[in-house]
Design a protein around this motif. Structure first.
Motif, PDB file in Angstrom:
ATOM      1  N   PHE A   1     -13.608  -1.387   5.018  1.00 27.05           N
ATOM      2  CA  PHE A   1     -12.224  -1.241   5.478  1.00 27.05           C
ATOM      3  C   PHE A   1     -11.636  -2.522   6.069  1.00 27.05           C
ATOM      4  O   PHE A   1     -10.473  -2.834   5.817  1.00 27.05           O
ATOM      5  N   GLY A   2     -12.421  -3.270   6.853  1.00 29.52           N
ATOM      6  CA  GLY A   2     -11.902  -4.508   7.429  1.00 29.52           C
ATOM      7  C   GLY A   2     -11.873  -5.642   6.422  1.00 29.52           C
ATOM      8  O   GLY A   2     -10.868  -6.338   6.269  1.00 29.52           O
ATOM      9  N   GLY A   3     -12.977  -5.821   5.704  1.00 30.19           N
ATOM     10  CA  GLY A   3     -13.062  -6.938   4.769  1.00 30.19           C
ATOM     11  C   GLY A   3     -12.108  -6.843   3.608  1.00 30.19           C
ATOM     12  O   GLY A   3     -11.695  -7.851   3.042  1.00 30.19           O
ATOM     13  N   THR A   4     -11.741  -5.624   3.237  1.00 31.24           N
ATOM     14  CA  THR A   4     -10.833  -5.453   2.103  1.00 31.24           C
ATOM     15  C   THR A   4      -9.358  -5.422   2.513  1.00 31.24           C
ATOM     16  O   THR A   4      -8.487  -5.359   1.646  1.00 31.24           O
ATOM     17  N   ALA A   5      -9.063  -5.460   3.824  1.00 30.05           N
ATOM     18  CA  ALA A   5      -7.674  -5.350   4.275  1.00 30.05           C
ATOM     19  C   ALA A   5      -6.753  -6.412   3.666  1.00 30.05           C
ATOM     20  O   ALA A   5      -5.680  -6.072   3.131  1.00 30.05           O
TER      21      ALA A   5
END
Length: 428
Positions: A380-384
């Motif tokens: 979720f964070g890395g793909t934001a």
């Protein structure tokens, strides 16, 4: 915290030095990691060829490599967490800082696509994989180290320095990037200027390594004598706790990376804010964010963890969409939106380390935190940045704020069911 043990552990004799060892090293780790984000547009032009008729292709490719680095973080969280549980927190912390220094130098030495062809993105991907391995292990080891170093009633305060130091690293990276953008001509930035922060990162890592060598081990003597845990023991014996870490983290990590890393690029793509204005607004808001963290930690030590988590989750879910839709070609508006988000975000970031450490028993605490946390951050964070840029390419940029809001709302449901652990003794 799990179980019913009430053994009072031996307290560290040098809490301030422990705090410094964790914080300085963590700041260096995250400086290296975020330098990539702030200089993404320059890396895109240097390393990736432009797609025919589409100027977003290089930027999308750069953010895809950003996401690839995140997907090594669960491996780092598992492996380095296991080292921390088996060999000690200090041993894991020294390994992670050396890995980050080497990978930062590798980014700085990455050849351009024009000079090396496909070798350029291959080298960049290799460097980001090493950085992901290091950062995943850093969170697992430093979270455990920080919280175990805290005295009675101070775990929230010590926890807050996880993001104080993380933000300090971001702040230095953002400040150096802003300085370079404002002082160097565009050809110089494209040619060699973007490499400077990564060369500096390698030097900073040596300083962090030297400081960490003098840190005190936080595992109790009894735990050091106990049989060493297996690599997957935390997940095998504590599946519910692993899922709890994922639920706690999902909304927080998406909101965090959106507000602290991607928002300047989001504003550039969707409102026309200049690059220098976006970086300056990001730098100011990061400084404000760092000052808020100890206040949030202290507040959680008095009121508990759950009220602050709900302040973040519900607070972020409701105004996220109007805040991002309020952005326009204005430095002042961008800054105000970022500052508002930082206040809400503090409810999660200031106590994230304490909440995670209080979920697992000490024998598997680092690995137990490291894998589910890092996997959730990767998803979720890395793909934001990639998801936000992809929505823009599809002509649906307005969907991204809803994506952030819904995930924060789902995490809030997890926060509602969390047991309160702020005033319990931490096993060590």
């Amino acid at each position: 915290m799990t179980g019913t043990q009430t053994t009072v552990p031996t307290r560290t004799k040098r809490p301030v030095r422990q705090l410094l060892a964790a914080s300085v090293g963590n700041a260096v780790e995250w400086y290296d990691w975020y330098a990539y984000t702030f200089l993404a547009t320059y890396l895109a032009r240097a390393v990736f060829p432009k797609g025919a008729g589409n100027s977003l292709v290089p930027l999308l490719s750069t953010f895809a490599v950003f996401a690839v680095g995140f997907f090594m973080r669960p491996v780092g969280g598992l492996v380095m967490g296991a080292i921390a549980d088996r060999r000690g927190r200090r041993a894991a912390l020294t390994v992670t800082i050396l890995l980050m220094g080497g990978s930062s130098l590798l980014v700085g030495l990455t050849p351009t696509y024009a000079s090396a062809g496909l070798l350029a993105p291959v080298v960049l991907v290799a460097a980001r994989l090493l950085q992901g391995l290091s950062v995943g292990g850093e969170f697992a080891a430093s979270t455990t180290f920080l919280v175990e170093s805290a005295g009675p009633g101070r775990r929230g305060l010590f926890s807050s320095f996880q993001y104080v130091s993380t933000t300090a690293g971001q702040l230095v990276a953002s400040g150096i990037a802003t300085l370079l953008v404002d002082t160097l001509a565009e050809p110089s930035m494209d040619g060699w200027g973007w490499r400077v922060p990564f060369w500096l990162g390698g030097l900073f890592s040596l300083v962090g390594f030297w400081i960490r060598r003098g840190a005190e081990e936080t595992r109790s003597a009894a735990l050091q004598r106990a049989p060493r845990p297996g690599l997957f023991e935390a997940m095998r014996r504590h599946p519910r706790e692993s899922l709890r870490i994922a639920g706690i983290t999902a909304g927080g990590t998406l909101a965090y990376y959106t507000w602290t890393s991607y928002l300047p690029t989001y504003a550039e793509l969707n409102t026309g804010v200049t690059k220098s204005d976006a970086l300056l607004a990001g730098t100011i808001s990061l400084a404000f964010f760092a000052l808020l963290q100890p206040l949030g930690g202290l507040l959680s030590d008095r009121l508990g963890r759950r009220p602050l988590l709900l302040f973040f989750g519900l607070g972020f879910a409701l105004p996220c969409v109007p805040l991002l839709h309020a952005l326009r070609d204005s430095f002042t508006v961008l800054l105000l939106v970022q500052l508002a988000g930082m206040v809400l975000l503090t409810g999660f970031t200031s106590i994230s380390a304490a909440v995670n450490a209080e979920v697992f028993p000490p024998r598997v605490r680092a690995a137990g935190i490291g894998f589910p946390y890092s996997l959730t951050v990767a998803l979720f964070g890395g793909t934001a940045p990639y998801v936000g840029t992809l929505f823009k390419q599809w002509g649906q940029a307005g969907l991204f704020p809803w994506y952030v809001a819904v995930l924060c709302l789902l995490s809030s449901l997890v926060y509602l069911r969390l047991p309160e652990t702020a005033h319990r003794e931490l096993d060590r």
